[in-house]
Design a protein around this motif. Structure first.
Motif, mmCIF file in Angstrom:
data_model
loop_
_atom_site.group_PDB
_atom_site.id
_atom_site.type_symbol
_atom_site.label_atom_id
_atom_site.label_comp_id
_atom_site.label_asym_id
_atom_site.label_seq_id
_atom_site.Cartn_x
_atom_site.Cartn_y
_atom_site.Cartn_z
ATOM 1 N N CYS A 15 0.702 -1.266 -0.002
ATOM 2 C CA CYS A 15 0.060 0.031 -0.032
ATOM 3 C C CYS A 15 0.901 1.401 -0.064
ATOM 4 O O CYS A 15 0.344 2.310 -0.263
ATOM 5 N N GLY A 16 2.029 1.282 0.281
ATOM 6 C CA GLY A 16 2.744 2.564 0.194
ATOM 7 C C GLY A 16 4.213 2.402 0.142
ATOM 8 O O GLY A 16 4.896 1.384 0.780
ATOM 9 N N GLY A 17 5.011 3.373 -0.376
ATOM 10 C CA GLY A 17 6.215 3.361 -0.655
ATOM 11 C C GLY A 17 7.230 4.421 -0.303
ATOM 12 O O GLY A 17 8.009 4.616 -0.969
ATOM 13 N N ASN A 18 6.737 5.365 0.689
ATOM 14 C CA ASN A 18 7.579 6.557 0.865
ATOM 15 C C ASN A 18 8.520 6.305 2.197
ATOM 16 O O ASN A 18 8.087 6.421 3.446
ATOM 17 N N VAL A 19 9.560 5.769 1.737
ATOM 18 C CA VAL A 19 10.580 5.358 2.684
ATOM 19 C C VAL A 19 11.235 6.467 3.269
ATOM 20 O O VAL A 19 11.576 7.409 2.736
ATOM 21 N N ALA A 20 11.369 6.550 4.440
ATOM 22 C CA ALA A 20 12.234 7.386 5.337
ATOM 23 C C ALA A 20 13.519 6.736 5.972
ATOM 24 O O ALA A 20 13.354 5.758 6.550
ATOM 25 N N PRO A 21 14.659 7.406 5.727
ATOM 26 C CA PRO A 21 14.728 8.521 4.754
ATOM 27 C C PRO A 21 14.614 8.332 3.302
ATOM 28 O O PRO A 21 14.954 7.194 2.880
#
Length: 306
Positions: free
Chosen positions: A296-302
Motif C-alpha cells: 500500500c505505500g512506498g514513501n521510505v524514510a529517509p
C-alpha cells in the motif's frame, strides 16, 4: 449504503487522474501457491491515498476557502497532490512522526503545511479547528464515504486485472483501504486485516465490540497510527466477521527487506505490513488457498535518493 454503485461511480470520476497500478506474483518460503501482489506504492505520491483524495475533490463543489486535511503523511501528500492538479488551495496538518520524507513530499506540492507536535489525532484536531473557522472542506483520511469509495476502486481494479485469490491481506491504520475492499467484495473473498502489534485500533475494536482509543507507536505508526478505527470500517468488519492478525515491528522490517532483496520493491513499513503476516507465520494459508497481498505505500524514510 450502496457501496458497489458508489465505487463504480468513483472509478468513472477518478479514471483520468490516477494510475492503474501493476500486479505481480511472488513465491514465498513455505507457501505452496504463488502469492499475488498489487503494487499500489506505485500510485501517485506513493500510496493508494490518491484514489480517495481525487474522488472526494471531484464529488462536489470545493469552497473558496479551499481544502484542509490531517494526515500521518501519505493522505496529506495525496490530498495536496490532488488539490494542486485540480487548482485548489490546500492546508495539510501532519504530526512530527510523519518524518522528513513525507513532509518533503507534501512541501513539493506547494500546499500550506503545518507540522504538529504529537501524533495523528493532534493533527486532526487542528485541521478541524481550521475547518470550523474558515469554512474549508475537510478531506478525512479514512472515515468518510467518498474516501472509502475511492479506496475501493483499488480492489475493483485488481479484480479487472484477473485476481484469482481466495484471501486478500490488507494493512490497516484508520481503515479506509480495507473498508473500500470489504465494500467492493461484499464477502466474495476472504479479507484479512493486518496491523502492527503497537498500532492496532481495529483489532482492539473487534475484541472490545466497539471502536476504542489505543496507544500508537512503532515503525509503521506514521502511516498506520490511527488512535481509533473508523466507524465505516468497523461496521463493515462486524458485518463480514473480518479476520484480524497482528505482526511485530521485526516482522515488518523483515518483510521490507524481503520485498527489496527478492522482488526489488522498495516500500515503507506500512507497505510491507500485510506481507509480514505471511513471512512471519502470523497468517498461515491452507495448502490450496490462493492468497493476495495489497502493497500500500512506498514513501521510505529517509528518502534513499534525497
Amino acid at each position: 449504503m450502496k457501496w458497489k454503485s458508489l465505487i463504480g461511480a468513483a472509478r468513472e470520476r477518478i479514471g483520468g487522474h490516477v494510475r492503474h497500478t501493476p500486479v505481480a506474483e511472488v513465491r514465498l518460503p513455505g507457501i505452496d501457491l504463488p502469492v499475488a501482489l498489487k503494487l499500489e506504492q506505485m500510485q501517485h505520491t506513493g500510496s493508494f491515498k490518491a484514489r480517495g483524495a481525487f474522488n472526494t475533490l471531484l464529488s462536489g463543489p470545493v469552497p473558496q476557502a479551499g481544502i484542509v486535511a490531517a494526515s500521518g503523511g501519505n493522505h496529506g501528500a495525496a490530498v495536496a497532490y490532488a488539490a494542486h492538479h485540480l487548482g485548489h488551495d490546500a492546508q495539510i496538518f501532519v504530526p512530527e512522526m510523519a518524518g522528513p520524507a513525507k513532509i518533503a513530499l507534501i512541501e513539493r506540492t506547494g500546499a500550506k503545511l503545518t507540522v504538529v507536535p504529537g501524533e495523528y489525532a493532534n493533527a486532526l484536531a487542528m485541521a478541524r479547528e481550521v475547518e470550523e473557522a474558515s469554512g474549508a472542506m475537510q478531506v478525512h483520511a479514512y472515515d468518510a464515504p467518498a474516501t472509502v469509495a475511492g479506496q475501493g476502486t483499488c480492489m475493483a481494479e485488481w479484480e479487472d486485472q484477473g485476481l484469482k485469490a481466495d484471501t486478500v491481506l490488507i494493512a490497516v491504520g484508520g481503515g479506509g483501504l480495507i473498508a473500500g475492499a470489504m465494500a467492493w467484495l461484499a464477502g466474495r473473498r476472504r479479507v484479512v486485516a493486518v496491523e502492527p502489534e503497537t498500532s492496532c485500533a481495529l483489532h482492539a475494536a473487534l475484541e472490545t465490540g466497539a471502536p476504542v482509543d489505543v496507544e500508537v507507536s512503532g515503525v509503521a505508526a506514521n502511516a498506520l497510527g490511527a488512535r481509533r478505527i473508523g466507524e465505516i470500517c468497523f461496521g463493515l468488519a462486524m458485518q463480514q466477521e473480518l479476520a484480524s492478525v497482528l505482526v511485530s515491528d521485526a516482522a515488518i522490517a523483515e518483510a521490507q527487506r524481503w520485498l527489496w532483496q527478492e522482488a526489488r520493491q522498495l516500500v515503507e513499513p506500512a507497505g510491507a505490513t500485510a506481507l509480514a503476516a505471511l513471512i512471519s507465520g502470523a497468517y498461515v494459508p491452507a495448502p490450496d488457498e490462493r492468497v493476495a497481498v495489497l502493497i500500500c505505500g512506498g514513501n521510505v524514510a529517509p528518502d534513499p535518493l534525497a
